[in-house]
Every structure is written in C-alpha cells, then in structure tokens.
Scaffold this motif. Structure first.
Motif, mmCIF file in Angstrom:
data_model
loop_
_atom_site.group_PDB
_atom_site.id
_atom_site.type_symbol
_atom_site.label_atom_id
_atom_site.label_comp_id
_atom_site.label_asym_id
_atom_site.label_seq_id
_atom_site.Cartn_x
_atom_site.Cartn_y
_atom_site.Cartn_z
ATOM 1 N N LEU A 46 25.551 53.704 37.466
ATOM 2 C CA LEU A 46 26.812 54.470 37.350
ATOM 3 C C LEU A 46 27.945 54.257 38.217
ATOM 4 N N GLY A 47 29.187 54.263 37.673
ATOM 5 C CA GLY A 47 30.144 54.116 38.765
ATOM 6 C C GLY A 47 31.324 52.996 38.535
ATOM 7 N N GLU A 48 32.038 52.784 39.885
ATOM 8 C CA GLU A 48 32.898 51.519 39.851
ATOM 9 C C GLU A 48 32.385 50.708 40.931
ATOM 10 N N TRP A 49 32.522 49.437 40.756
ATOM 11 C CA TRP A 49 31.663 48.389 41.616
ATOM 12 C C TRP A 49 32.472 47.428 41.765
ATOM 13 N N ASP A 50 32.754 46.955 43.007
ATOM 14 C CA ASP A 50 33.345 45.546 43.569
ATOM 15 C C ASP A 50 32.180 44.812 43.415
ATOM 16 N N VAL A 51 32.543 43.597 42.904
ATOM 17 C CA VAL A 51 31.335 42.543 42.750
ATOM 18 C C VAL A 51 31.758 41.242 43.375
ATOM 19 N N THR A 52 31.163 40.665 44.540
ATOM 20 C CA THR A 52 31.132 39.454 45.115
ATOM 21 C C THR A 52 30.230 38.350 44.875
ATOM 22 N N GLY A 53 30.488 37.206 44.557
ATOM 23 C CA GLY A 53 29.201 36.342 44.419
ATOM 24 C C GLY A 53 29.561 34.855 44.508
ATOM 25 N N GLN A 54 28.331 34.060 44.291
ATOM 26 C CA GLN A 54 28.816 32.740 44.387
ATOM 27 C C GLN A 54 27.886 31.862 43.464
ATOM 28 N N VAL A 55 28.846 30.922 42.832
ATOM 29 C CA VAL A 55 28.065 30.320 41.232
ATOM 30 C C VAL A 55 28.005 28.977 41.860
ATOM 31 N N ARG A 56 26.806 28.139 41.508
ATOM 32 C CA ARG A 56 26.539 26.951 42.021
ATOM 33 C C ARG A 56 26.248 26.254 40.623
ATOM 34 N N GLU A 57 27.019 25.056 40.129
ATOM 35 C CA GLU A 57 26.444 24.411 39.152
ATOM 36 C C GLU A 57 25.823 23.191 39.472
ATOM 37 N N ILE A 58 24.315 23.222 39.054
ATOM 38 C CA ILE A 58 23.292 22.375 39.453
ATOM 39 C C ILE A 58 23.875 20.812 38.998
ATOM 40 N N GLY A 59 24.242 20.666 38.014
ATOM 41 C CA GLY A 59 24.523 19.122 37.405
ATOM 42 C C GLY A 59 25.588 18.539 38.319
ATOM 43 N N THR A 60 26.818 19.293 38.665
ATOM 44 C CA THR A 60 27.932 18.982 39.177
ATOM 45 C C THR A 60 27.827 19.260 40.771
ATOM 46 N N GLN A 65 33.396 30.518 44.743
ATOM 47 C CA GLN A 65 33.370 32.103 45.060
ATOM 48 C C GLN A 65 34.026 32.728 43.906
ATOM 49 N N ALA A 66 33.274 33.698 43.782
ATOM 50 C CA ALA A 66 33.494 34.572 42.639
ATOM 51 C C ALA A 66 34.030 35.963 43.035
ATOM 52 N N LYS A 67 34.719 36.970 42.488
ATOM 53 C CA LYS A 67 34.858 38.344 42.896
ATOM 54 C C LYS A 67 35.416 39.110 41.494
ATOM 55 N N GLY A 68 35.226 40.428 41.468
ATOM 56 C CA GLY A 68 35.699 41.230 40.445
ATOM 57 C C GLY A 68 35.164 42.555 40.470
ATOM 58 N N HIS A 69 35.140 43.253 39.240
ATOM 59 C CA HIS A 69 35.065 44.514 39.197
ATOM 60 C C HIS A 69 34.020 45.011 37.982
ATOM 61 N N GLU A 70 33.385 45.840 38.130
ATOM 62 C CA GLU A 70 32.540 46.560 37.027
ATOM 63 C C GLU A 70 32.821 47.875 36.981
ATOM 64 N N VAL A 82 26.961 51.338 29.127
ATOM 65 C CA VAL A 82 27.886 50.179 28.983
ATOM 66 C C VAL A 82 28.625 49.925 30.196
ATOM 67 N N GLU A 83 28.518 48.671 30.661
ATOM 68 C CA GLU A 83 29.078 47.892 31.627
ATOM 69 C C GLU A 83 30.174 47.208 31.162
ATOM 70 N N GLU A 84 31.656 47.164 31.687
ATOM 71 C CA GLU A 84 32.509 46.295 31.617
ATOM 72 C C GLU A 84 32.929 45.742 32.883
ATOM 73 N N THR A 85 33.084 44.466 32.519
ATOM 74 C CA THR A 85 33.236 43.404 33.970
ATOM 75 C C THR A 85 34.325 42.540 33.793
ATOM 76 N N THR A 86 34.773 42.314 34.968
ATOM 77 C CA THR A 86 35.773 41.426 34.887
ATOM 78 C C THR A 86 35.621 40.730 36.093
ATOM 79 N N TRP A 87 35.460 39.308 36.236
ATOM 80 C CA TRP A 87 35.023 38.636 37.385
ATOM 81 C C TRP A 87 35.414 37.141 37.071
ATOM 82 N N GLY A 88 35.554 36.356 38.140
ATOM 83 C CA GLY A 88 35.677 34.701 38.236
ATOM 84 C C GLY A 88 36.165 34.366 39.678
ATOM 85 N N GLY A 89 36.781 33.255 39.578
ATOM 86 C CA GLY A 89 37.254 32.426 40.841
ATOM 87 C C GLY A 89 38.519 32.681 40.691
#
Length: 190
Positions: A46-60, A65-70, A82-89
């Motif tokens: 529960l609550g408000e979260w700051d999200v940071t992460g790394q996304v690696r596409e294996i084929g390419t 680097q990605a960040k967002g809010h949940e 219920v989780e509502e998320t906005t995130w990306g590069g």
C-alpha cells in the motif's frame, strides 16, 4: 400420451420446480465472503512508491534506465489490491501507464493478478508469498501487443524493509525457449 410426451412433461416440470426453488433465494443478499487472511500480506504494498529500474532487451542488447511512480490502494472492501503505475525511459514513447489488480484465490491457494497497460499489454499471473523471506514469486502470461505472440514471465519481489522492494522480471517467448527481456529495479516508498 406417448412415452416421449411423458418424458417431456416430466423434464419440463422438473426444470420449473428447480427454477422456482432457485428463484426463491435469488433476491436474498448473502453479503460478501469473509476476507481471506492471506490478503493481509499485500498491505505491505500500500501507498505511494518511486520506481527505478533497468530494462535490457536480449535480442538487441539495448539497455534502458527507467523510472516512475506507483500508487497502490485497496478496493472492493479490501478484496482487491489496485496498482496504478506510470514508468518508462526518457522519451515520451517509452512512457507507459498500467493497472494491476491483485487478489487471493482461496481455491487455488495462490494470489491472482490481471495487468493492463497503455502499450496494449493484457496479462495475468499466479503469485505465491513466502512470509519467512518476505518474497513474492509470480508466473505471468501475456500477449505481446506488437507481435500478438504469447509471452511468459517470472517476477520476484522482495520486501527488504518496510519502505523498499527489490524486484526482477524476466520474460520469454510463449514456449519459454527464447529469453526476450530482463528487468531489475527498486521501489521506494515515498
């Protein structure tokens, strides 16, 4: 009356009697089922979260680097999380909004979730929780909105302290023969 007519009358009478018996209780509200105690484990989300992460596409081999809010809340008398998320590069096209709905399935003894994103992904998962290690493990099934091919994923979420979740997500083709994406990150409570 023929035998066939007698059978028809008997079946019709039986259907009417069963229908009437069912209708007798149809308007009576039973109330909600008792809330499963397993849902309490999801209170940690529960609550408000700051999200940071790394996304690696294996084929390419491309890494982003990605960040967002949940934002996470209970709904429907605390039966569904219920989780509502906005995130990306850094680019507008990489940004994604999503909604995940989670609950406990008492018959299957697993958590179930349904995922919907602004990029067109629709998926579902089964999730288990290990209270000793405070770790959730999910098996996901989605359809890639670009290729219309099925994809499968595995997510591990560990509550390292009351304000921090470490997570990983790996995704494969539908047969789990070819890895497509690796993600890892941290969610910090605001």
């Amino acid at each position: 009356m023929t035998t066939l007519a007698r059978i028809h009358v008997a079946l019709t009478t039986l259907c009417l009697l069963c229908g009437c018996a069912g209708a007798k209780n149809a308007g009576v509200a039973k109330g909600p089922p008792p809330r499963a105690p397993e849902l309490d484990a999801l209170d940690a989300w529960l609550g408000e979260w700051d999200v940071t992460g790394q996304v690696r596409e294996i084929g390419t081999g491309r890494t982003m680097q990605a960040k967002g809010h949940e934002s996470v809340r209970w709904s429907c008398d605390k039966q569904f999380l219920v989780e509502e998320t906005t995130w990306g590069g850094d680019t507008p096209e990489s940004m994604e909004t999503a909604m995940t709905v989670r609950t406990w399935n008492p018959h299957a003894k697993v958590y179930r979730s349904w995922y919907f994103s602004s990029h067109g992904t629709v998926g579902h998962s089964k999730m288990t929780y290990d209270s000793a290690t405070k770790t959730w493990r999910a098996q996901t099934k989605n359809v890639d909105p670009e290729t219309c091919e099925p994809v499968r994923g595995e997510m591990v979420i560990k509550l390292t302290d009351p304000a921090t979740m470490d997570w990983t997500y790996d995704e494969w083709d539908g047969l789990k023969l070819k890895k497509l994406v690796e993600m890892k990150g941290v969610s910090k409570r605001r």
